[in-house]
Design a protein around this motif. Structure first.
Motif, short mmCIF file in Angstrom:
data_model
loop_
_atom_site.label_atom_id
_atom_site.label_comp_id
_atom_site.label_asym_id
_atom_site.label_seq_id
_atom_site.Cartn_x
_atom_site.Cartn_y
_atom_site.Cartn_z
N VAL A 237 -6.57 46.03 9.15
CA VAL A 237 -6.09 47.39 8.94
C VAL A 237 -5.31 47.79 10.19
CG1 VAL A 237 -6.79 49.82 8.76
CG2 VAL A 237 -7.91 48.08 7.34
N CYS A 238 -4.10 48.29 9.99
CA CYS A 238 -3.25 48.70 11.11
C CYS A 238 -2.89 50.17 10.96
CB CYS A 238 -1.99 47.83 11.16
SG CYS A 238 -0.87 48.27 12.51
N LEU A 239 -3.19 50.94 11.99
CA LEU A 239 -3.01 52.39 11.95
C LEU A 239 -1.75 52.87 12.67
CD1 LEU A 239 -6.73 53.47 12.49
CD2 LEU A 239 -5.53 52.89 10.37
N LEU B 196 -1.68 48.89 5.97
CA LEU B 196 -0.98 49.54 7.07
C LEU B 196 -0.63 50.98 6.74
CD1 LEU B 196 0.42 46.47 6.51
CD2 LEU B 196 1.40 47.00 8.71
N THR B 197 -0.68 51.83 7.77
CA THR B 197 -0.10 53.16 7.68
C THR B 197 0.72 53.42 8.92
OG1 THR B 197 -0.55 55.43 6.98
CG2 THR B 197 -1.95 54.55 8.75
N TYR B 198 1.53 54.48 8.90
CA TYR B 198 2.50 54.74 9.95
C TYR B 198 1.89 55.49 11.12
CZ TYR B 198 5.35 54.20 5.69
OH TYR B 198 5.88 53.77 4.51
N LEU C 56 -12.10 56.81 6.27
CA LEU C 56 -10.86 57.57 6.41
C LEU C 56 -10.09 57.00 7.59
CD1 LEU C 56 -9.04 59.93 5.57
CD2 LEU C 56 -10.43 61.40 7.05
N CYS C 57 -8.88 56.53 7.34
CA CYS C 57 -8.05 55.88 8.35
C CYS C 57 -6.81 56.72 8.63
CB CYS C 57 -7.63 54.49 7.87
SG CYS C 57 -8.98 53.33 7.60
N CYS C 58 -6.67 57.22 9.84
CA CYS C 58 -5.53 58.05 10.23
C CYS C 58 -4.95 57.49 11.53
CB CYS C 58 -5.96 59.49 10.46
SG CYS C 58 -6.84 60.26 9.09
N GLU D 102 -11.67 69.09 8.94
CA GLU D 102 -12.29 69.80 7.83
C GLU D 102 -12.68 68.84 6.71
OE1 GLU D 102 -13.90 72.26 5.15
OE2 GLU D 102 -13.55 72.62 7.30
N ALA D 103 -11.82 67.86 6.43
CA ALA D 103 -12.12 66.88 5.37
C ALA D 103 -13.35 66.05 5.74
CB ALA D 103 -10.92 65.97 5.14
N ILE D 104 -13.48 65.69 7.00
CA ILE D 104 -14.66 64.93 7.44
C ILE D 104 -15.92 65.77 7.27
CG2 ILE D 104 -15.79 63.90 9.45
CD1 ILE D 104 -12.95 63.11 10.42
N ARG D 105 -15.85 67.01 7.69
CA ARG D 105 -17.03 67.89 7.55
C ARG D 105 -17.42 68.08 6.09
NH1 ARG D 105 -14.90 72.35 11.97
NH2 ARG D 105 -15.96 71.46 13.81
N ARG D 106 -16.41 68.15 5.22
CA ARG D 106 -16.67 68.44 3.82
C ARG D 106 -17.12 67.22 3.03
NH1 ARG D 106 -11.99 69.75 2.78
NH2 ARG D 106 -11.31 68.05 1.42
N THR D 107 -16.49 66.06 3.28
CA THR D 107 -16.72 64.90 2.43
C THR D 107 -17.62 63.84 3.05
OG1 THR D 107 -14.75 63.70 3.21
CG2 THR D 107 -14.45 65.26 1.38
N GLN D 108 -17.77 63.87 4.39
CA GLN D 108 -18.70 62.98 5.09
C GLN D 108 -18.49 61.49 4.76
OE1 GLN D 108 -21.81 64.18 7.37
NE2 GLN D 108 -19.77 65.03 7.66
N PRO D 109 -17.30 60.94 5.05
CA PRO D 109 -17.13 59.50 4.91
C PRO D 109 -18.04 58.75 5.89
CG PRO D 109 -15.30 60.45 6.13
CD PRO D 109 -16.11 61.61 5.60
N ARG D 110 -18.28 57.49 5.62
CA ARG D 110 -19.08 56.69 6.57
C ARG D 110 -18.40 56.63 7.94
NH1 ARG D 110 -21.16 51.15 3.57
NH2 ARG D 110 -21.61 52.03 1.50
N TYR D 111 -17.09 56.37 7.91
CA TYR D 111 -16.34 56.21 9.15
C TYR D 111 -15.03 56.99 9.06
CZ TYR D 111 -19.38 52.15 9.81
OH TYR D 111 -20.47 51.32 9.93
N ALA D 112 -14.58 57.49 10.21
CA ALA D 112 -13.22 57.98 10.39
C ALA D 112 -12.63 57.19 11.54
CB ALA D 112 -13.20 59.47 10.70
N LEU D 113 -11.59 56.42 11.25
CA LEU D 113 -10.98 55.54 12.23
C LEU D 113 -9.58 56.04 12.57
CD1 LEU D 113 -11.91 52.11 10.59
CD2 LEU D 113 -13.27 53.47 12.20
N PHE D 114 -9.19 55.92 13.84
CA PHE D 114 -7.90 56.44 14.29
C PHE D 114 -7.53 55.81 15.62
CE2 PHE D 114 -11.50 59.17 15.20
CZ PHE D 114 -11.47 59.24 16.58
#
Length: 255
Positions: A27-29, A110-112, A179-181, A208-220
Protein backbone atom coordinates in the motif's frame (compact mmCIF):
# COMPACT_ATOMS: atom_id res chain seq x y z
CA UNK A 1 -2.01 -11.78 5.74
CA UNK A 2 0.82 -9.28 5.64
CA UNK A 3 0.91 -5.97 3.80
CA UNK A 4 3.65 -3.37 3.67
CA UNK A 5 2.73 0.33 3.74
CA UNK A 6 4.87 3.23 2.53
CA UNK A 7 4.35 6.96 2.23
CA UNK A 8 6.46 9.91 1.12
CA UNK A 9 8.59 7.92 -1.29
CA UNK A 10 10.04 11.09 -2.82
CA UNK A 11 12.10 9.34 -5.46
CA UNK A 12 13.52 6.55 -3.28
CA UNK A 13 13.51 4.07 -6.15
CA UNK A 14 16.14 1.69 -4.77
CA UNK A 15 14.26 0.93 -1.54
CA UNK A 16 10.87 0.96 -3.26
CA UNK A 17 11.88 -1.97 -5.45
CA UNK A 18 12.34 -4.05 -2.27
CA UNK A 19 9.35 -2.67 -0.34
CA UNK A 20 7.08 -5.58 -1.20
CA UNK A 21 9.52 -8.33 -0.21
CA UNK A 22 7.83 -10.77 2.18
CA UNK A 23 4.40 -9.12 1.86
CA UNK A 24 1.18 -10.17 0.15
CA UNK A 25 0.64 -6.61 -1.14
CA UNK A 26 2.01 -3.08 -0.96
CA UNK A 27 0.00 0.00 0.00
CA UNK A 28 1.47 3.36 -1.03
CA UNK A 29 0.10 6.58 0.43
CA UNK A 30 1.62 8.99 -2.05
CA UNK A 31 4.20 11.73 -2.51
CA UNK A 32 6.15 9.77 -5.08
CA UNK A 33 8.13 12.58 -6.68
CA UNK A 34 10.94 14.69 -5.22
CA UNK A 35 10.76 18.38 -6.08
CA UNK A 36 13.10 19.71 -3.38
CA UNK A 37 15.02 17.86 -0.68
CA UNK A 38 15.22 19.78 2.59
CA UNK A 39 18.01 17.49 3.85
CA UNK A 40 20.14 17.35 0.68
CA UNK A 41 19.80 20.44 -1.47
CA UNK A 42 21.48 18.73 -4.42
CA UNK A 43 18.55 16.35 -4.88
CA UNK A 44 15.19 16.88 -6.56
CA UNK A 45 13.78 18.55 -9.63
CA UNK A 46 14.55 22.10 -8.50
CA UNK A 47 18.23 21.30 -7.92
CA UNK A 48 18.40 19.33 -11.17
CA UNK A 49 17.31 22.42 -13.08
CA UNK A 50 18.94 25.24 -11.09
CA UNK A 51 21.68 23.71 -8.91
CA UNK A 52 22.07 22.97 -5.22
CA UNK A 53 22.92 26.57 -4.23
CA UNK A 54 19.71 27.98 -5.70
CA UNK A 55 17.73 25.09 -4.22
CA UNK A 56 19.19 25.85 -0.79
CA UNK A 57 18.22 29.52 -1.06
CA UNK A 58 14.70 28.58 -2.18
CA UNK A 59 14.31 26.12 0.70
CA UNK A 60 15.61 28.74 3.15
CA UNK A 61 12.94 31.22 2.09
CA UNK A 62 10.17 28.64 2.40
CA UNK A 63 11.43 27.43 5.78
CA UNK A 64 11.40 31.02 7.02
CA UNK A 65 7.80 31.44 5.86
CA UNK A 66 8.80 34.00 3.20
CA UNK A 67 6.58 32.43 0.58
CA UNK A 68 6.12 35.50 -1.63
CA UNK A 69 9.90 35.89 -1.91
CA UNK A 70 10.28 32.19 -2.64
CA UNK A 71 7.70 32.40 -5.44
CA UNK A 72 9.38 35.50 -6.87
CA UNK A 73 12.76 33.78 -6.83
CA UNK A 74 11.27 30.71 -8.45
CA UNK A 75 9.62 32.79 -11.20
CA UNK A 76 12.92 34.49 -12.01
CA UNK A 77 14.71 31.16 -12.28
CA UNK A 78 12.02 29.59 -14.46
CA UNK A 79 12.26 32.60 -16.80
CA UNK A 80 15.94 31.83 -17.44
CA UNK A 81 15.03 28.45 -18.97
CA UNK A 82 12.83 29.92 -21.69
CA UNK A 83 9.45 28.62 -22.80
CA UNK A 84 6.66 27.43 -20.54
CA UNK A 85 7.93 26.41 -17.07
CA UNK A 86 5.28 23.70 -17.00
CA UNK A 87 6.98 21.94 -19.89
CA UNK A 88 10.27 21.73 -17.96
CA UNK A 89 8.48 20.50 -14.85
CA UNK A 90 6.47 17.94 -16.80
CA UNK A 91 9.60 16.49 -18.39
CA UNK A 92 11.29 16.09 -15.01
CA UNK A 93 8.17 14.71 -13.31
CA UNK A 94 7.56 12.20 -16.07
CA UNK A 95 11.16 10.99 -15.81
CA UNK A 96 10.71 10.39 -12.07
CA UNK A 97 7.33 8.69 -12.46
CA UNK A 98 8.71 6.37 -15.13
CA UNK A 99 11.45 5.19 -12.74
CA UNK A 100 9.18 5.00 -9.69
CA UNK A 101 6.36 3.01 -11.27
CA UNK A 102 8.85 0.67 -12.91
CA UNK A 103 10.23 -0.09 -9.43
CA UNK A 104 6.83 -0.25 -7.69
CA UNK A 105 6.07 -3.87 -6.65
CA UNK A 106 2.81 -5.62 -7.47
CA UNK A 107 0.17 -6.01 -6.30
CA UNK A 108 0.04 -2.45 -5.02
CA UNK A 109 -2.79 -0.18 -3.88
CA UNK A 110 -1.93 3.48 -4.29
CA UNK A 111 -3.33 6.89 -3.49
CA UNK A 112 -1.98 10.37 -4.18
CA UNK A 113 0.07 12.64 -1.96
CA UNK A 114 -0.09 16.42 -1.95
CA UNK A 115 3.00 16.78 -4.17
CA UNK A 116 1.78 14.28 -6.77
CA UNK A 117 0.29 15.07 -10.17
CA UNK A 118 -2.60 12.59 -10.48
CA UNK A 119 -3.22 13.07 -14.21
CA UNK A 120 0.21 11.58 -15.01
CA UNK A 121 -0.26 8.35 -13.07
CA UNK A 122 -2.38 6.63 -15.73
CA UNK A 123 0.57 6.81 -18.13
CA UNK A 124 2.90 4.87 -15.82
CA UNK A 125 0.83 2.59 -13.56
CA UNK A 126 1.37 -1.05 -14.54
CA UNK A 127 -0.96 -4.06 -14.33
CA UNK A 128 -1.26 -4.87 -10.64
CA UNK A 129 -1.18 -1.19 -9.61
CA UNK A 130 -4.62 -0.15 -8.36
CA UNK A 131 -5.03 3.62 -7.89
CA UNK A 132 -7.74 4.65 -5.42
CA UNK A 133 -8.92 8.03 -4.15
CA UNK A 134 -12.23 8.41 -2.33
CA UNK A 135 -13.01 4.74 -2.70
CA UNK A 136 -12.32 1.30 -1.18
CA UNK A 137 -10.68 -2.04 -1.91
CA UNK A 138 -10.88 -5.46 -0.29
CA UNK A 139 -7.47 -6.78 0.80
CA UNK A 140 -7.24 -10.06 2.65
CA UNK A 141 -10.83 -9.93 3.84
CA UNK A 142 -10.59 -6.36 5.21
CA UNK A 143 -12.02 -3.22 3.64
CA UNK A 144 -9.43 -0.50 3.03
CA UNK A 145 -10.53 3.06 2.30
CA UNK A 146 -8.26 5.51 0.46
CA UNK A 147 -8.26 9.32 0.58
CA UNK A 148 -5.48 11.02 -1.36
CA UNK A 149 -4.05 14.51 -1.56
CA UNK A 150 -3.70 17.28 0.98
CA UNK A 151 -5.44 20.45 2.13
CA UNK A 152 -4.52 23.94 0.98
CA UNK A 153 -1.36 25.51 2.42
CA UNK A 154 0.95 28.43 1.61
CA UNK A 155 3.25 25.92 -0.12
CA UNK A 156 0.72 25.48 -2.94
CA UNK A 157 1.78 21.94 -3.75
CA UNK A 158 0.11 20.33 -6.78
CA UNK A 159 -2.61 18.19 -5.23
CA UNK A 160 -4.06 20.40 -2.50
CA UNK A 161 -7.84 20.63 -2.38
CA UNK A 162 -10.53 22.48 -0.44
CA UNK A 163 -11.77 21.09 2.89
CA UNK A 164 -15.23 20.48 1.41
CA UNK A 165 -13.88 18.37 -1.45
CA UNK A 166 -11.65 16.43 0.92
CA UNK A 167 -14.57 15.80 3.28
CA UNK A 168 -16.65 14.46 0.39
CA UNK A 169 -13.97 11.88 -0.34
CA UNK A 170 -13.85 10.84 3.32
CA UNK A 171 -17.63 10.50 3.33
CA UNK A 172 -17.57 8.47 0.11
CA UNK A 173 -15.19 5.96 1.71
CA UNK A 174 -17.62 5.35 4.59
CA UNK A 175 -17.06 2.66 7.21
CA UNK A 176 -13.90 0.62 6.63
CA UNK A 177 -11.54 -1.62 8.57
CA UNK A 178 -8.44 0.36 7.56
CA UNK A 179 -8.53 4.04 6.59
CA UNK A 180 -5.56 5.06 4.43
CA UNK A 181 -4.87 8.77 3.86
CA UNK A 182 -1.84 10.77 2.85
CA UNK A 183 -2.34 13.41 5.56
CA UNK A 184 -3.03 12.67 9.25
CA UNK A 185 -6.21 13.37 11.18
CA UNK A 186 -6.14 16.80 12.83
CA UNK A 187 -4.44 15.86 16.10
CA UNK A 188 -1.65 18.31 17.06
CA UNK A 189 0.96 15.76 18.14
CA UNK A 190 0.55 13.90 14.85
CA UNK A 191 0.94 17.13 12.84
CA UNK A 192 4.01 18.74 14.43
CA UNK A 193 7.31 18.09 12.63
CA UNK A 194 10.07 18.27 15.23
CA UNK A 195 12.83 18.87 12.66
CA UNK A 196 11.04 21.42 10.46
CA UNK A 197 9.57 22.92 13.68
CA UNK A 198 6.16 23.53 12.22
CA UNK A 199 2.66 22.11 12.15
CA UNK A 200 1.51 20.48 8.93
CA UNK A 201 -2.18 20.47 7.97
CA UNK A 202 -4.34 17.59 9.08
CA UNK A 203 -7.93 16.73 8.30
CA UNK A 204 -10.83 17.47 10.64
CA UNK A 205 -13.07 15.36 8.37
CA UNK A 206 -10.78 12.36 8.82
CA UNK A 207 -10.70 12.86 12.58
CA UNK A 208 -14.50 13.00 12.75
CA UNK A 209 -14.82 9.89 10.56
CA UNK A 210 -12.45 7.98 12.83
CA UNK A 211 -14.39 9.00 15.93
CA UNK A 212 -17.67 8.04 14.29
CA UNK A 213 -16.81 4.79 12.50
CA UNK A 214 -13.88 3.45 14.57
CA UNK A 215 -11.82 1.60 11.93
CA UNK A 216 -9.20 -0.82 13.24
CA UNK A 217 -6.41 1.33 11.83
CA UNK A 218 -5.91 4.78 10.36
CA UNK A 219 -2.68 4.90 8.35
CA UNK A 220 -1.05 8.04 6.94
CA UNK A 221 2.25 9.80 6.26
CA UNK A 222 2.99 13.40 5.19
CA UNK A 223 4.67 14.53 8.45
CA UNK A 224 8.24 13.36 8.06
CA UNK A 225 9.46 13.65 11.67
CA UNK A 226 6.29 13.74 13.80
CA UNK A 227 6.22 14.56 17.49
CA UNK A 228 4.12 11.41 17.90
CA UNK A 229 4.21 8.58 15.40
CA UNK A 230 1.01 6.99 16.63
CA UNK A 231 -1.93 7.48 18.95
CA UNK A 232 -5.29 5.88 19.68
CA UNK A 233 -8.79 7.27 19.13
CA UNK A 234 -11.21 4.89 20.80
CA UNK A 235 -10.36 1.48 19.33
CA UNK A 236 -8.58 2.99 16.29
CA UNK A 237 -4.79 2.83 16.09
CA UNK A 238 -3.63 5.95 14.24
CA UNK A 239 -0.18 5.31 12.76
CA UNK A 240 2.26 7.41 10.77
CA UNK A 241 3.82 4.75 8.54
CA UNK A 242 7.02 6.73 8.22
CA UNK A 243 9.03 8.90 5.85
CA UNK A 244 10.00 6.25 3.31
CA UNK A 245 12.65 8.37 1.58
CA UNK A 246 14.45 8.69 4.90
CA UNK A 247 13.76 5.24 6.38
CA UNK A 248 13.87 3.07 3.31
CA UNK A 249 11.78 0.41 5.04
CA UNK A 250 8.00 -0.11 4.94
CA UNK A 251 5.57 -0.35 7.83
CA UNK A 252 4.21 -3.90 8.20
CA UNK A 253 0.59 -4.67 9.03
CA UNK A 254 -0.39 -8.27 9.76
CA UNK A 255 -3.68 -9.96 10.56
Amino acid sequence: MRIHVVSDVHGRVDALARAGDGADALVCLGDLILFVDYADHSQGIFAELFGAEKAGAFIGLRTAGRFDEARAMSAELWATLGGDPRAHIETAVRRQYEQIFAAMPTPAYLTYGNVDLPHFWKDYARPGHQVLDGTTAEIGGLTFGFVGGGLRTPYRTPYEIDEEEYARKVEAVGEVDVLCCHIPPAIPELLYDVVARRFERGSEATLEAIRRTQPRYALFGHVHQPLAGRTRIGRTECINVGHFRGRGTPFALEW
